[in-house]
Design a protein around this motif. Structure first.
Motif, mmCIF file in Angstrom:
data_model
loop_
_atom_site.group_PDB
_atom_site.id
_atom_site.type_symbol
_atom_site.label_atom_id
_atom_site.label_comp_id
_atom_site.label_asym_id
_atom_site.label_seq_id
_atom_site.Cartn_x
_atom_site.Cartn_y
_atom_site.Cartn_z
ATOM 1 N N VAL A 154 41.393 44.848 35.420
ATOM 2 C CA VAL A 154 42.135 43.627 35.088
ATOM 3 C C VAL A 154 42.937 43.758 33.793
ATOM 4 O O VAL A 154 43.711 42.852 33.445
ATOM 5 C CB VAL A 154 41.184 42.409 34.983
ATOM 6 N N ALA A 155 42.758 44.872 33.073
ATOM 7 C CA ALA A 155 43.460 45.060 31.793
ATOM 8 C C ALA A 155 44.971 44.952 31.987
ATOM 9 O O ALA A 155 45.546 45.547 32.900
ATOM 10 C CB ALA A 155 43.111 46.426 31.205
ATOM 11 N N GLY A 156 45.607 44.138 31.123
ATOM 12 C CA GLY A 156 47.052 43.983 31.175
ATOM 13 C C GLY A 156 47.541 43.002 32.240
ATOM 14 O O GLY A 156 48.748 42.763 32.351
ATOM 15 N N LYS A 157 46.621 42.410 32.997
ATOM 16 C CA LYS A 157 47.004 41.468 34.063
ATOM 17 C C LYS A 157 46.712 40.031 33.628
ATOM 18 O O LYS A 157 45.935 39.785 32.714
ATOM 19 C CB LYS A 157 46.253 41.786 35.357
ATOM 20 N N THR A 158 47.363 39.076 34.312
ATOM 21 C CA THR A 158 47.152 37.653 34.027
ATOM 22 C C THR A 158 46.418 37.014 35.182
ATOM 23 O O THR A 158 46.801 37.185 36.345
ATOM 24 C CB THR A 158 48.478 36.928 33.791
ATOM 25 N N ALA A 159 45.345 36.279 34.854
ATOM 26 C CA ALA A 159 44.542 35.602 35.870
ATOM 27 C C ALA A 159 44.663 34.096 35.699
ATOM 28 O O ALA A 159 44.953 33.595 34.609
ATOM 29 C CB ALA A 159 43.080 36.028 35.751
ATOM 30 N N ASP A 160 44.464 33.389 36.796
ATOM 31 C CA ASP A 160 44.380 31.926 36.759
ATOM 32 C C ASP A 160 42.911 31.549 36.883
ATOM 33 O O ASP A 160 42.237 31.937 37.844
ATOM 34 C CB ASP A 160 45.175 31.300 37.911
ATOM 35 N N PHE A 161 42.407 30.827 35.875
ATOM 36 C CA PHE A 161 40.997 30.439 35.853
ATOM 37 C C PHE A 161 40.852 28.937 36.056
ATOM 38 O O PHE A 161 41.674 28.147 35.573
ATOM 39 C CB PHE A 161 40.356 30.807 34.507
ATOM 40 N N GLY A 182 38.018 32.949 38.509
ATOM 41 C CA GLY A 182 39.361 33.437 38.215
ATOM 42 C C GLY A 182 39.948 34.180 39.398
ATOM 43 O O GLY A 182 39.233 34.774 40.207
ATOM 44 N N LYS A 183 41.276 34.132 39.495
ATOM 45 C CA LYS A 183 41.986 34.859 40.552
ATOM 46 C C LYS A 183 43.210 35.539 39.965
ATOM 47 O O LYS A 183 43.852 35.004 39.053
ATOM 48 C CB LYS A 183 42.422 33.902 41.670
ATOM 49 N N ILE A 184 43.520 36.716 40.478
ATOM 50 C CA ILE A 184 44.729 37.440 40.107
ATOM 51 C C ILE A 184 45.585 37.573 41.359
ATOM 52 O O ILE A 184 45.123 38.104 42.376
ATOM 53 C CB ILE A 184 44.402 38.829 39.523
ATOM 54 N N ASP A 185 46.793 37.043 41.293
ATOM 55 C CA ASP A 185 47.686 37.001 42.471
ATOM 56 C C ASP A 185 46.997 36.336 43.651
ATOM 57 O O ASP A 185 47.125 36.767 44.811
ATOM 58 C CB ASP A 185 48.141 38.418 42.855
ATOM 59 N N GLY A 186 46.212 35.290 43.349
ATOM 60 C CA GLY A 186 45.556 34.512 44.396
ATOM 61 C C GLY A 186 44.290 35.117 44.942
ATOM 62 O O GLY A 186 43.647 34.520 45.826
#
Length: 437
Positions: free
Chosen positions: A228-235, A172-176
């Motif tokens: 990571v709470a409240g954030k959106t990740a791309d998996f 998974g990545k958050i903001d790349g």
């Protein structure tokens, strides 16, 4: 000794104690002489140290001990004589201007309150009941089967279904950017059992071995991983293996594997029913006891000693620190734990303890040896070797005191239920057990 007691406010009292200086001095000299017989000091043989040298070295500490002992003794003697029920420890300070040859002290302390319990016939209590249904037994059987399930690999082109165990790689990545805990290889979980967040399970459901998929996952605001709470990740997830669950049949073999003495299906269900009935009885007792205690507190009039609340708050904070330490938290003694968090519950516990004690005393609701024995045997009944558990309780007075407190609470509950206006409410098994239907 002259004693004077005055009321400061509500439960707070002040007692003035006056002692002859001669009494203090004679006790100090007696203790110093006793000490001189055993004390070891350079340049002197044991037991030959001059009293003046011992007094110079130890006089202050002995004087302090004697003052504490004599004043404490005088306080508790005076309190007993005045028939005062002292709550907590007194705060004792020396007074100036005592008559010649005398020493005076002020002792500020609290007394236990007078407890007034209203007519219990006017108390309203909701008593709950519940039964062990066949559905509850069926569901428990299913849980036991699930605990003993096995898994076999599905055909390569079979999609993942609820209940399947899948083995996946994911990243998974958050903001790349990758994040801690967002990547794993050959990670196993069972679909639809809540081990993973719903979006993750939804993405994997229907995938086949060798397939990969990219999907967004929004972490909840209260997610345990604060970074990571409240954030959106791309998996991106890749399925490596899919295994179907196989549940054992409900038969004599299952009953035997569970250690049921009567290794039949009927014996298994009977054993489960007995265990569930024991748990239902416990939970009903807890619920009904709580309702009774709430009614008692509502009917009682009393002030509560601040010292007792203070002691209860300290005890609750100590328990909280011990719990944190058992969970592996370091430096728990340095962690700030706000007292106000515990104060409302501490006040309730102190209030309830005083009310229950008054009710027990007024109605002779103490635990009898027969009740104590029956309670211990009931607690031991669910164990494989109940006789060892019985010995365990009777071998320690503190453990036995805990059981005695349970019996007294049961006696109080029964007493109040006989007196009060009782309305019965039937609960479903799931509602009582706190499960979702």
């Amino acid at each position: 000794m002259a004693v004077n007691v005055e009321t400061l406010e509500k439960l707070e009292r002040k007692m003035t104690l006056t002692l002859p200086v001669e009494t203090i001095q004679s006790e100090v000299e007696a203790r110093l002489r006793k000490l001189a017989r055993t004390v070891k000091m350079d340049g002197f043989r044991p037991g030959k140290v001059p009293l003046s040298v011992v007094a110079r070295q130890y006089g202050y500490s002995v004087q302090y001990e004697v003052m504490n002992d004599k004043v404490g003794e005088a306080f508790f003697n005076a309190a007993n004589e005045a028939k005062l029920r002292v709550a907590g420890q007194p705060t004792i300070t020396e007074k100036e201007g005592a008559p010649e040859g005398q020493v005076s002290f002020d002792a500020v302390f609290e007394v236990f309150p007078e407890v007034k319990i209203g007519e219990l016939s006017g108390a309203e209590v909701e008593k709950v009941t519940a039964d062990v249904s066949d559905e509850a037994i069926d569901r428990t059987v299913d849980i036991l089967r699930k605990q003993r399930r096995s898994f076999a690999q599905r055909a390569k082109d079979a999609p993942a279904e609820d209940g399947d165990r899948v083995t996946v790689d994911f990243a998974g990545k958050i903001d790349g950017e990758p994040f801690e805990g967002g990547k794993a290889e050959d990670f196993q979980f069972v679909v639809a059992e809540g081990q993973m967040l719903k979006e993750f399970e939804d993405a994997v459901r229907g995938m086949k071995v060798g397939e990969s998929k990219t999907f967004p996952l929004a972490f909840p605001e209260d997610y345990h991983g604060k970074d990571v709470a409240g954030k959106t990740a791309d998996f991106m997830v890749t399925v490596n293996k899919i295994e179907a669950a196989h549940l054992p049949e409900v038969n004599e073999q299952l009953a035997k594997s569970l250690g049921v003495k009567d290794a039949t299906v009927e014996g298994l269900r009977g054993d489960i029913k007995k265990n569930l009935e024991r748990e239902v009885k416990f939970r009903l007792n807890q619920r009904n006891k709580q309702a009774v205690m709430d009614a008692l507190v509502a009917k009682a009039e009393l002030d509560i000693p601040k010292s007792s609340v203070r002691a209860e708050v300290d005890r609750m904070i100590a328990n909280a620190r011990a719990d944190l330490k058992s969970r592996g938290i370091k430096d728990v003694e340095k962690l700030p734990i706000p007292e106000d968090t515990f104060r409302p519950e501490a006040e309730r516990r102190v209030r309830l303890g005083l009310v229950v004690a008054e009710l027990v005393k007024a109605n002779n609701l103490q635990a009898t040896p027969e009740q104590l024995k029956a309670q211990v045997e009931e607690l031991a009944a669910s164990y494989e070797k109940p006789e060892e558990v019985v010995r365990y309780y009777y071998a320690d007075n503190r453990r036995l005191a805990d059981v005695e407190a349970m019996v007294i609470e049961n006696n109080v509950t029964d007493h109040v239920l006989k007196q009060a206006k009782v309305s019965e409410k039937k609960l479903g098994f799931d509602e009582l057990m706190g499960q979702q239907g």
